[in-house]
Design an enzyme around this catalytic site. Sequence first.
Site, PDB file in Angstrom:
ATOM      1  N   GLY A 153      -3.530 -34.874   7.943  1.00  0.00           N
ATOM      2  CA  GLY A 153      -2.579 -35.345   8.933  1.00  0.00           C
ATOM      3  C   GLY A 153      -1.160 -35.086   8.465  1.00  0.00           C
ATOM      4  O   GLY A 153      -0.913 -34.772   7.295  1.00  0.00           O
ATOM      5  N   CYS A 154      -0.209 -35.218   9.379  1.00  0.00           N
ATOM      6  CA  CYS A 154       1.184 -34.940   9.022  1.00  0.00           C
ATOM      7  C   CYS A 154       1.721 -35.979   8.047  1.00  0.00           C
ATOM      8  O   CYS A 154       2.412 -35.626   7.082  1.00  0.00           O
ATOM      9  CB  CYS A 154       2.061 -34.855  10.271  1.00  0.00           C
ATOM     10  SG  CYS A 154       1.818 -36.174  11.470  1.00  0.00           S
ATOM     11  N   TYR A 155       1.416 -37.262   8.266  1.00  0.00           N
ATOM     12  CA  TYR A 155       1.897 -38.282   7.336  1.00  0.00           C
ATOM     13  C   TYR A 155       1.352 -38.057   5.922  1.00  0.00           C
ATOM     14  O   TYR A 155       2.121 -38.082   4.950  1.00  0.00           O
ATOM     15  CB  TYR A 155       1.517 -39.679   7.831  1.00  0.00           C
ATOM     16  CG  TYR A 155       2.293 -40.172   9.037  1.00  0.00           C
ATOM     17  CD1 TYR A 155       3.685 -40.213   9.031  1.00  0.00           C
ATOM     18  CD2 TYR A 155       1.646 -40.647  10.172  1.00  0.00           C
ATOM     19  CE1 TYR A 155       4.394 -40.706  10.123  1.00  0.00           C
ATOM     20  CE2 TYR A 155       2.346 -41.140  11.269  1.00  0.00           C
ATOM     21  CZ  TYR A 155       3.719 -41.164  11.243  1.00  0.00           C
ATOM     22  OH  TYR A 155       4.422 -41.649  12.318  1.00  0.00           O
ATOM     23  N   THR A 157       0.341 -35.294   4.566  1.00  0.00           N
ATOM     24  CA  THR A 157       0.920 -34.075   3.991  1.00  0.00           C
ATOM     25  C   THR A 157       2.264 -34.379   3.328  1.00  0.00           C
ATOM     26  O   THR A 157       2.494 -34.050   2.159  1.00  0.00           O
ATOM     27  CB  THR A 157       1.096 -33.000   5.080  1.00  0.00           C
ATOM     28  OG1 THR A 157      -0.193 -32.618   5.557  1.00  0.00           O
ATOM     29  CG2 THR A 157       1.813 -31.776   4.537  1.00  0.00           C
ATOM     30  N   ALA A 158       3.149 -35.016   4.084  1.00  0.00           N
ATOM     31  CA  ALA A 158       4.481 -35.279   3.541  1.00  0.00           C
ATOM     32  C   ALA A 158       4.431 -36.290   2.399  1.00  0.00           C
ATOM     33  O   ALA A 158       5.179 -36.173   1.423  1.00  0.00           O
ATOM     34  CB  ALA A 158       5.407 -35.785   4.648  1.00  0.00           C
TER      35      ALA A 158
END
Lengths: 342, 342, 342, 342
Positions: A153-155, A157-158
Amino acid sequence: MRIVVLGSTGYTGMMLIRILSSHPDVSSIVPVSRSAAGRRVTEVDPGLGPTVERVLAATGGRFVAIEDGKPDEASVVFSALPHGAAAKLVGPLVGSVPIIDLSADFRLNDAAIYETVYGRSHPCPELLDRAVYGLSEWNRDRIAGAQIVACPGCYPTATLLALLPFADLAESPAIVNAMSGISGAGRKETQDLLFNERSENMNAYNPGRTHRHVGEMEQELARQAPLEVLFTPHLVPVKQGMIVTTTVRLAGDLSREEAESRVREAYHGSPFVGLSPRGIPQSRDVRNTNRCDLGVRVSDGHLQLFSAIDNLYKGASGQAVQNMNILLGFDEAAGLRVHGEF
Amino acid sequence: MRIVVLGSTGYTGMMLIRILSSHPDVSSIVPVSRSAAGRRVTEVDPGLGPTVERVLAATGGRFVAIEDGKPDEASVVFSALPHGAAAKLVGPLVGSVPIIDLSADFRLNDAAIYETVYGRSHPCPELLDRAVYGLSEWNRDRIAGAQIVACPGCYPTATLLALLPFADLAESPAIVNAMSGISGAGRKETQDLLFNERSENMNAYNPGRTHRHVGEMEQELARQAPLEVLFTPHLVPVKQGMIVTTTVRLAGDLSREEAESRVREAYHGSPFVGLSPRGIPQSRDVRNTNRCDLGVRVSDGHLQLFSAIDNLYKGASGQAVQNMNILLGFDEAAGLRVHGEF
Amino acid sequence: MRIVVLGSTGYTGMMLIRILSSHPDVSSIVPVSRSAAGRRVTEVDPGLGPTVERVLAATGGRFVAIEDGKPDEASVVFSALPHGAAAKLVGPLVGSVPIIDLSADFRLNDAAIYETVYGRSHPCPELLDRAVYGLSEWNRDRIAGAQIVACPGCYPTATLLALLPFADLAESPAIVNAMSGISGAGRKETQDLLFNERSENMNAYNPGRTHRHVGEMEQELARQAPLEVLFTPHLVPVKQGMIVTTTVRLAGDLSREEAESRVREAYHGSPFVGLSPRGIPQSRDVRNTNRCDLGVRVSDGHLQLFSAIDNLYKGASGQAVQNMNILLGFDEAAGLRVHGEF
Amino acid sequence: MRIVVLGSTGYTGMMLIRILSSHPDVSSIVPVSRSAAGRRVTEVDPGLGPTVERVLAATGGRFVAIEDGKPDEASVVFSALPHGAAAKLVGPLVGSVPIIDLSADFRLNDAAIYETVYGRSHPCPELLDRAVYGLSEWNRDRIAGAQIVACPGCYPTATLLALLPFADLAESPAIVNAMSGISGAGRKETQDLLFNERSENMNAYNPGRTHRHVGEMEQELARQAPLEVLFTPHLVPVKQGMIVTTTVRLAGDLSREEAESRVREAYHGSPFVGLSPRGIPQSRDVRNTNRCDLGVRVSDGHLQLFSAIDNLYKGASGQAVQNMNILLGFDEAAGLRVHGEF
């Protein structure tokens, strides 16, 4: 190279088609959509320029139903389907064609945790151990031969790109505060996502340990060292972009210079991840790119980590293509943008 | 009621004129501006409707220089001047007229800390003990007779209103992450604040213990219980609005219900501060109002606090007028807006 | 291919570096900036990814002063300097190296008109007849061998591409209403361009025949048929984007189908200009691309034309690179983006 | 004063409750909503401050169904229902209570035109001649005793206030280009209105004579002098705001000074409409106010008119309350905001 994209009309699907159609190694894309089957791709998505017709020639520039897409004969299948639907549709394909899945269905190793987090039993738990978590920079070797790549997911990943180099030095819990652009919530037609409800507005939601992404963060952190996460996402009026601010109590001494060295070493040779020339990154720097810009600070025995990505690009479709590059042995950076906005 | 406003052409000055011109107890406003002296107020600020002329009649609807404004003969003087300039100009007036100052000059009790934080010696340290910190809900009694009310910064307002009821239960440091609309940075003509540099952009800045507001937060917390603050502000593309997410390790047991009760008790009878009907507040709810909406959650031995204000209203000019109401014995809510956006 | 870019730190300069650094035929870029000489390009513009270093190797990744850039030895010189400064600096280079100028200095054929419009005499009027107006789709043949290509302004680009195919059928005046993103106003540090002054705001400015771009519009229209233009630009809170709505009384009969045929014929073989699949284009479709999407309607004896471009891309730096492609005999579309947003 | 509001959960309904709850002459509001009946108003619309409970006491702070709202016993009924539904529900009430309707159902005098424009026969054509077009500044006398006030659409309000003073001098057609904030499209849950589809985006739609509002514009212009309108609306990424740029060929001589005098005379004594101090108005000036700021220019035999309103305030709910003030004999400006943003 014939590529099938399942679920082509959501934001991540449309982004996949943009990236793949400019990829030097891709000659043919088959865009699959149940709801749009038969319609011209450039009519449904007029942002695509007319040159996209060339790579869409196999379907006459139109979306097709999955049975007409022949995914089992593709070089690779991307799935941008929703959670649940993804596993059901790509499950039968596993083994016959490499799958790059953008949903949550194959991210968690453990079907029991999946059931707790997503509130339903996993449709094909027997496939979970054939999936590799597709955080490209940390799992290159395992992605290379994978049958299923479960893109993060994007969260996560960051968060993970910032936190993994320090997992062994951090005391639980990591306090993770994320700010996401609205496209992270998908293309759902709900009142909460209308322009009028989101412009000049911001808020936290699903705080603490209630967001679904906490599970995959802790799973991947545990590969380095067990670390709990208190995660609080926020929505801000940005279309594409994400920044994450992470604060952890340090288990030992660490200077800012040592922290920066750790980041440099962790991402040495990585074309997309590194320290921001600003010290603390801004989301515009990486908009529409596959980059993750990082920053570190040490303060009163605490480490603060700053990360910026484009939630739809490095946080979804860009990383998926990066994983394809690794999986198929292309240049890892092929076809992926690196210059953001100003 | 004749009111003098010093520094009327910045965002907080323009907001003061909006609020005061609709206040039931205000009959005359004298708008002072060095740079705009002699110019019509409605030409410099065309957002003001023509009815503003009535309360500006004393100066013929024009800005005047400070020497023509006769601040020493006013019922109250508001100062919306920058840090440093404020103390120099209002210092000589102290004692002859009540001062409501929106700068940082009188917020810190201790001239030595001021010098450390602001990098210069205080222009009139002898006045510091005549100033009251103007966090209205916590200092009503002392504001009532004050010679100088030092209005809090926007970040401390949103942070303290959430954190003060729990200062005795929190372990250091409180991890405070704030997201501010761009107007919080003032009306400076710098590249960083251009529309093109801020739209579709967000970033953290001055993290940890480097932001100037940390000092006043810890000073006011210490009145309840000493608590350190790791404070990280973020800029997001919103004009007016602020949300703050605070995470603290609890020193003892506390349920969500008990936490909500504490908030209710702390703000019982306060017209502007209370729990959001949403559970977690959104900044649009309080845009252009004097409200601070709060939310609380308990997770794994940690307390999470959520606050939303309008940084220019409750975070600056609105709270300043609330302080005037208290100082002069008016209804605390007089002239202040309570309905936000949708 | 060694390319010199003069004025590299404004929006059009930064966009030029983005486009050129991904161009297949460009191996070296020399970024010239008086104000930033000596500074690292990626520090001044952190949106550029680290791979930009390769094409900037000639200057060690740094901006240089013009005398160190050796523009006279370049394959081509781009000038993104302000009006006035451009002519003075590139004038001496004309003849020794092809110039692609993004300022207004060489757009008008007639030095007298220049003086009227820009309020000063032209610095090198003798060069005006060596310049070609760089509206790529209409002047390909003349651009091919030009010494100076004067790239059109963003407003004329969007207006002329829509209107030129119909100049012979239109009665004066054409009523042209344009809406521009804020980046069209450049990177000036003025209060009017601050985020807080432009978000939730829009307005017309310089209406009728007072905007500087009217001159170049009428000059180019006159090549087909004389037509006066009543031009009214508007600023809207968008970073990059422009739409133009043009209404003209028809001098003869014309159906919508005939009008669409005219557009198709005029832009047959043009890779970037054509009818929008939507009928009426949206600016997001062409954001960050070199496309101009068009639409036509006929109503009560009037023709309505709709155009959408990215003001910084097709309206400035993208068209400049398109002109370089034509000038140097590359594929006209080389290095230029065609897929917009969604 | 007991007021019933039908359709309280759309943007115009929520704005009506905000305005009416601060109105000095309103003591009780009954909020009617079919979908939200029984729910607390402050939960459905958390932007409303807690003081709203006082004026909502009659229903215990909750929405009620229409049959529980007793609209026939109210002092006045506001209808913020959609077109079609409005006429059906308020039709039976006409005669027993004054109706202020915000839909299009009673704007057109002629049932045949209604059928053409709205594609269905009018539900109660016999009531059309009992309705007054509620453009407050032009119809005060007729509004004063009306049984039904049909409040104008936002586009006609901004267009007519600019154009009516010049109808006798204008040649057909008037070229009207309007730019609207997104809230003008209502609170519909459609993909086209999502934040991601509207931010960084703008477009024209329904151009020429195809927009439904053309009928009411021409009907009201004809009261002064017949004038055709070519009307083209545009959507821009603003929440609340509207500007209109109108261009007409003059039938006779007119200087800018004469044009400005006409505006001053037309709106002499009107508290909300007048010339902008800027010359050309900006939409922020009038955001959240009942004002319409105007500007005029004369150029080459053409008149250009500029108007700015808040589409939800003067363009809908604010003007509706202004009409209530006129209808019931209150001060025309009572309860209506005049100070916009900066």
